[in-house]
Write a protein that holds these residues in place. Structure first.
Motif, PDB file in Angstrom:
ATOM      1  N   CYS A  28     -15.025   9.263  -7.308  1.00  0.00           N
ATOM      2  CA  CYS A  28     -14.481  10.402  -6.554  1.00  0.00           C
ATOM      3  C   CYS A  28     -13.432   9.942  -5.545  1.00  0.00           C
ATOM      4  O   CYS A  28     -12.415  10.615  -5.340  1.00  0.00           O
ATOM      5  N   GLU A  29     -13.671   8.808  -4.892  1.00  0.00           N
ATOM      6  CA  GLU A  29     -12.698   8.286  -3.916  1.00  0.00           C
ATOM      7  C   GLU A  29     -11.410   7.880  -4.623  1.00  0.00           C
ATOM      8  O   GLU A  29     -10.302   8.112  -4.103  1.00  0.00           O
ATOM      9  N   LEU A  30     -11.522   7.290  -5.808  1.00  0.00           N
ATOM     10  CA  LEU A  30     -10.323   6.940  -6.569  1.00  0.00           C
ATOM     11  C   LEU A  30      -9.544   8.192  -6.972  1.00  0.00           C
ATOM     12  O   LEU A  30      -8.309   8.232  -6.860  1.00  0.00           O
ATOM     13  N   LEU A  31     -10.252   9.205  -7.444  1.00  0.00           N
ATOM     14  CA  LEU A  31      -9.581  10.436  -7.862  1.00  0.00           C
ATOM     15  C   LEU A  31      -8.937  11.151  -6.687  1.00  0.00           C
ATOM     16  O   LEU A  31      -7.848  11.734  -6.817  1.00  0.00           O
ATOM     17  N   THR A  32      -9.590  11.130  -5.529  1.00  0.00           N
ATOM     18  CA  THR A  32      -9.000  11.747  -4.339  1.00  0.00           C
ATOM     19  C   THR A  32      -7.700  11.063  -3.967  1.00  0.00           C
ATOM     20  O   THR A  32      -6.691  11.715  -3.647  1.00  0.00           O
ATOM     21  N   SER A  33      -7.697   9.747  -4.034  1.00  0.00           N
ATOM     22  CA  SER A  33      -6.479   8.997  -3.721  1.00  0.00           C
ATOM     23  C   SER A  33      -5.375   9.292  -4.731  1.00  0.00           C
ATOM     24  O   SER A  33      -4.209   9.504  -4.369  1.00  0.00           O
ATOM     25  N   LEU A  34      -5.718   9.339  -6.015  1.00  0.00           N
ATOM     26  CA  LEU A  34      -4.725   9.639  -7.042  1.00  0.00           C
ATOM     27  C   LEU A  34      -4.179  11.050  -6.902  1.00  0.00           C
ATOM     28  O   LEU A  34      -2.981  11.292  -7.109  1.00  0.00           O
ATOM     29  N   SER A  35      -5.059  11.992  -6.535  1.00  0.00           N
ATOM     30  CA  SER A  35      -4.632  13.377  -6.359  1.00  0.00           C
ATOM     31  C   SER A  35      -3.584  13.488  -5.251  1.00  0.00           C
ATOM     32  O   SER A  35      -2.583  14.203  -5.376  1.00  0.00           O
ATOM     33  N   THR A  65       0.807  -1.216   0.000  1.00  0.00           N
ATOM     34  CA  THR A  65       0.000   0.000   0.000  1.00  0.00           C
ATOM     35  C   THR A  65       0.834   1.256   0.000  1.00  0.00           C
ATOM     36  O   THR A  65       0.343   2.337  -0.298  1.00  0.00           O
ATOM     37  N   GLU A  66       2.166   1.178   0.316  1.00  0.00           N
ATOM     38  CA  GLU A  66       2.984   2.387   0.388  1.00  0.00           C
ATOM     39  C   GLU A  66       3.249   2.940  -1.001  1.00  0.00           C
ATOM     40  O   GLU A  66       3.379   4.148  -1.177  1.00  0.00           O
ATOM     41  N   THR A  67       3.439   2.078  -2.003  1.00  0.00           N
ATOM     42  CA  THR A  67       3.728   2.532  -3.358  1.00  0.00           C
ATOM     43  C   THR A  67       2.501   2.497  -4.254  1.00  0.00           C
ATOM     44  O   THR A  67       2.566   2.918  -5.397  1.00  0.00           O
ATOM     45  N   ASN A  68       1.439   1.983  -3.776  1.00  0.00           N
ATOM     46  CA  ASN A  68       0.216   1.892  -4.570  1.00  0.00           C
ATOM     47  C   ASN A  68      -0.438   3.261  -4.660  1.00  0.00           C
ATOM     48  O   ASN A  68      -0.614   3.931  -3.635  1.00  0.00           O
ATOM     49  N   PRO A  69      -0.784   3.728  -5.869  1.00  0.00           N
ATOM     50  CA  PRO A  69      -1.413   5.058  -5.983  1.00  0.00           C
ATOM     51  C   PRO A  69      -2.760   5.149  -5.265  1.00  0.00           C
ATOM     52  O   PRO A  69      -3.261   6.258  -5.047  1.00  0.00           O
ATOM     53  N   TYR A  70      -3.317   4.008  -4.904  1.00  0.00           N
ATOM     54  CA  TYR A  70      -4.595   4.009  -4.205  1.00  0.00           C
ATOM     55  C   TYR A  70      -4.439   3.715  -2.715  1.00  0.00           C
ATOM     56  O   TYR A  70      -5.401   3.331  -2.048  1.00  0.00           O
ATOM     57  N   SER A  71      -3.217   3.924  -2.186  1.00  0.00           N
ATOM     58  CA  SER A  71      -2.984   3.660  -0.761  1.00  0.00           C
ATOM     59  C   SER A  71      -3.798   4.590   0.131  1.00  0.00           C
ATOM     60  O   SER A  71      -4.107   4.238   1.269  1.00  0.00           O
ATOM     61  N   ALA A  72      -4.157   5.768  -0.393  1.00  0.00           N
ATOM     62  CA  ALA A  72      -4.970   6.686   0.414  1.00  0.00           C
ATOM     63  C   ALA A  72      -6.341   6.103   0.722  1.00  0.00           C
ATOM     64  O   ALA A  72      -6.984   6.508   1.695  1.00  0.00           O
ATOM     65  N   LEU A  73      -6.778   5.156  -0.076  1.00  0.00           N
ATOM     66  CA  LEU A  73      -8.055   4.496   0.213  1.00  0.00           C
ATOM     67  C   LEU A  73      -7.983   3.734   1.532  1.00  0.00           C
ATOM     68  O   LEU A  73      -8.967   3.677   2.282  1.00  0.00           O
ATOM     69  N   VAL A  74      -6.816   3.164   1.789  1.00  0.00           N
ATOM     70  CA  VAL A  74      -6.624   2.451   3.054  1.00  0.00           C
ATOM     71  C   VAL A  74      -6.550   3.446   4.202  1.00  0.00           C
ATOM     72  O   VAL A  74      -7.151   3.253   5.274  1.00  0.00           O
ATOM     73  N   GLU A  75      -5.829   4.543   3.997  1.00  0.00           N
ATOM     74  CA  GLU A  75      -5.701   5.555   5.037  1.00  0.00           C
ATOM     75  C   GLU A  75      -7.048   6.168   5.405  1.00  0.00           C
ATOM     76  O   GLU A  75      -7.307   6.467   6.571  1.00  0.00           O
ATOM     77  N   ASP A  76      -7.902   6.331   4.417  1.00  0.00           N
ATOM     78  CA  ASP A  76      -9.212   6.937   4.667  1.00  0.00           C
ATOM     79  C   ASP A  76     -10.253   5.912   5.106  1.00  0.00           C
ATOM     80  O   ASP A  76     -11.411   6.267   5.348  1.00  0.00           O
ATOM     81  N   GLY A  77      -9.872   4.659   5.185  1.00  0.00           N
ATOM     82  CA  GLY A  77     -10.804   3.630   5.639  1.00  0.00           C
ATOM     83  C   GLY A  77     -11.824   3.206   4.605  1.00  0.00           C
ATOM     84  O   GLY A  77     -12.819   2.566   4.943  1.00  0.00           O
ATOM     85  N   VAL A  78     -11.588   3.548   3.360  1.00  0.00           N
ATOM     86  CA  VAL A  78     -12.521   3.146   2.307  1.00  0.00           C
ATOM     87  C   VAL A  78     -12.414   1.646   2.054  1.00  0.00           C
ATOM     88  O   VAL A  78     -13.416   0.962   1.805  1.00  0.00           O
ATOM     89  N   ARG A  87      -2.967  17.054 -14.939  1.00  0.00           N
ATOM     90  CA  ARG A  87      -3.919  16.680 -13.902  1.00  0.00           C
ATOM     91  C   ARG A  87      -4.202  15.188 -14.032  1.00  0.00           C
ATOM     92  O   ARG A  87      -4.335  14.661 -15.143  1.00  0.00           O
ATOM     93  N   VAL A  88      -4.319  14.543 -12.913  1.00  0.00           N
ATOM     94  CA  VAL A  88      -4.538  13.111 -12.929  1.00  0.00           C
ATOM     95  C   VAL A  88      -5.999  12.814 -13.263  1.00  0.00           C
ATOM     96  O   VAL A  88      -6.914  13.546 -12.878  1.00  0.00           O
ATOM     97  N   ALA A  89      -6.209  11.764 -14.011  1.00  0.00           N
ATOM     98  CA  ALA A  89      -7.554  11.318 -14.390  1.00  0.00           C
ATOM     99  C   ALA A  89      -7.564   9.803 -14.419  1.00  0.00           C
ATOM    100  O   ALA A  89      -6.515   9.161 -14.579  1.00  0.00           O
TER     101      ALA A  89
END
Length: 395
Positions: A49-56, A3-16, A128-130
């Motif tokens: 939106c959750e995916l884009l937030t994590s990528l951002s 999860t540290e290098t995964n672009p979607y690791s913020a999903l784990v941090e946010d509890g998604v 911008r990420v998409a």
């Protein structure tokens, strides 16, 4: 560690989603050769939106989401190769002053940035990420993919064709109104001539030309016939802005040719000797869909195609109604003409000759002219309806 290098690791941090599920999704995507975002969206219920937030947060940049209403300047994507863009995962979506905004699946990629600089000249760039799916939708829309892949901008073209067909149906409605007016004028003319014939018959039977009621009927008949004839000639002179029957069919055909791109591939073949309108009607199959595609705007595009197809069917039906209105006008004239020819001959035979028998010839002559005019209205419709069809030409 995944999860540290995964672009979607913020999903784990946010509890998604928890780390184990994210790792499982990553393994599933790798094994199947698909994007991780697709697995998260379709199988794990993660929102866009959750995916884009994590990528951002991962790329430390703004995001851009597909929006069909975004007016992308045509000079930004003119000449670009859709395959190159799809392989690189980017698309130019807007221009802010001298800065071109690029929607990119991986904004940090140096290869992507170099490719952008080569293909899209600009003073500055903002990346911008998409989602990769959104980038593909932009490419499909603005680089004119196959009809079944288009999403947003296609509806502009569909709206144009709906307006075109609506304009033609409005003209057809005006034509039918003109025919109705002509038939109304013919009724006045018919009433007027009938009253003239009645006055003439009463006068010849009573041998009293100065009878007030005979004169009143005669004057009323002449006035009605004059008003009806004037109104009919006025409409007939303008021809109700109506082209000849074959031209009417051709214009209708051109107004619905756009449907070939979407719906006519599987249309049933019709014999070449069938009427043109019949073949056009058969060429448009019944089309009704209930879709739940992503994005929701894609469903609106399918529904827009369906509206256009229904509009094409209404256009063909309007052409049919206009043809039948023309035929009704012709039959009305033929019926009236035959009636007055017969009336003139009957009066002459029954009442005999005399100073007033000229009215008999006037009635018969008027009936003959109506008969000829009615045939001019009716025969073109009759020919196209019965065995005089033509091949539908390729555009």
């Amino acid at each position: 560690m995944a999860t540290e290098t995964n672009p979607y690791s913020a999903l784990v941090e946010d509890g998604v989603i928890d780390a184990a599920l994210l790792d499982a999704a990553q393994r599933s995507a790798t094994a199947r050769g698909v994007d991780l975002e697709r697995v998260l969206l379709q199988e794990y219920g993660v929102s866009r939106c959750e995916l884009l937030t994590s990528l951002s947060r991962h790329y430390d940049c703004l995001t851009v989401q597909y929006d069909e209403r975004l007016p992308v300047p045509s000079h930004l994507f003119a000449g670009l190769d859709g395959k190159v863009l799809r392989a690189g995962g980017w698309f130019p979506v807007m221009q802010l002053g001298e800065t071109v905004v690029i929607a990119a699946a991986d904004p940090r990629s140096e290869a992507l940035r170099e490719q952008v600089r080569q293909l899209v000249p600009a003073a500055d760039y903002e990346f911008r990420v998409a989602l990769n799916e959104d980038v593909c939708w932009y490419i499909q829309d603005y680089l004119h993919a196959k009809a079944e892949l288009l999403i947003g901008i296609e509806r502009t073209g569909l709206a144009y064709w709906r307006n075109t067909m609506a304009l033609w149906r409005t003209k057809l409605a005006c034509h039918r109104t003109g025919h109705a007016r002509a038939r109304t004028a013919m009724k006045l003319l018919r009433w007027g001539l009938a009253m003239v014939a009645l006055s003439n018959a009463l006068t010849r039977m009573d041998h009293n030309v100065l009878a007030p009621h005979h004169l009143a009927v005669l004057v009323a008949g002449i006035v009605l016939a004059g008003v009806g004839l004037f109104d009919y000639l006025k409409v007939r002179g303008s021809r109700m802005d109506l082209p000849c029957q074959s031209v009417l069919m051709d214009i209708t055909e051109k107004n619905i040719r756009f449907t070939e791109r979407y719906h006519l591939d599987d249309a049933p073949a019709r014999a070449a000797n069938e009427p043109l309108l019949a073949r056009l009607t058969a060429a448009i199959p019944q089309y009704c869909t209930i879709l739940r595609p992503v994005p929701a705007s894609k469903e609106r595009t399918h529904l827009a195609r369906e509206r256009n197809l229904l509009a094409a069917q209404r256009t063909i039906a309007a052409s049919h109604r206009t043809s039948y209105a023309r035929a009704r006008t012709g039959l009305s004239l033929i019926r009236t003409g035959v009636s007055f020819i017969g009336l003139g001959i009957a009066m002459n035979k029954l009442l005999g000759g005399g100073p007033y028998s000229i009215t008999d010839y006037i009635l018969a002559g008027a009936g003959f002219l109506m008969l000829i005019d009615g045939l001019l209205w009716y025969l073109p419709v009759h020919k196209l309806k019965y065995g005089m069809g033509r091949e539908i030409r390729d555009p």
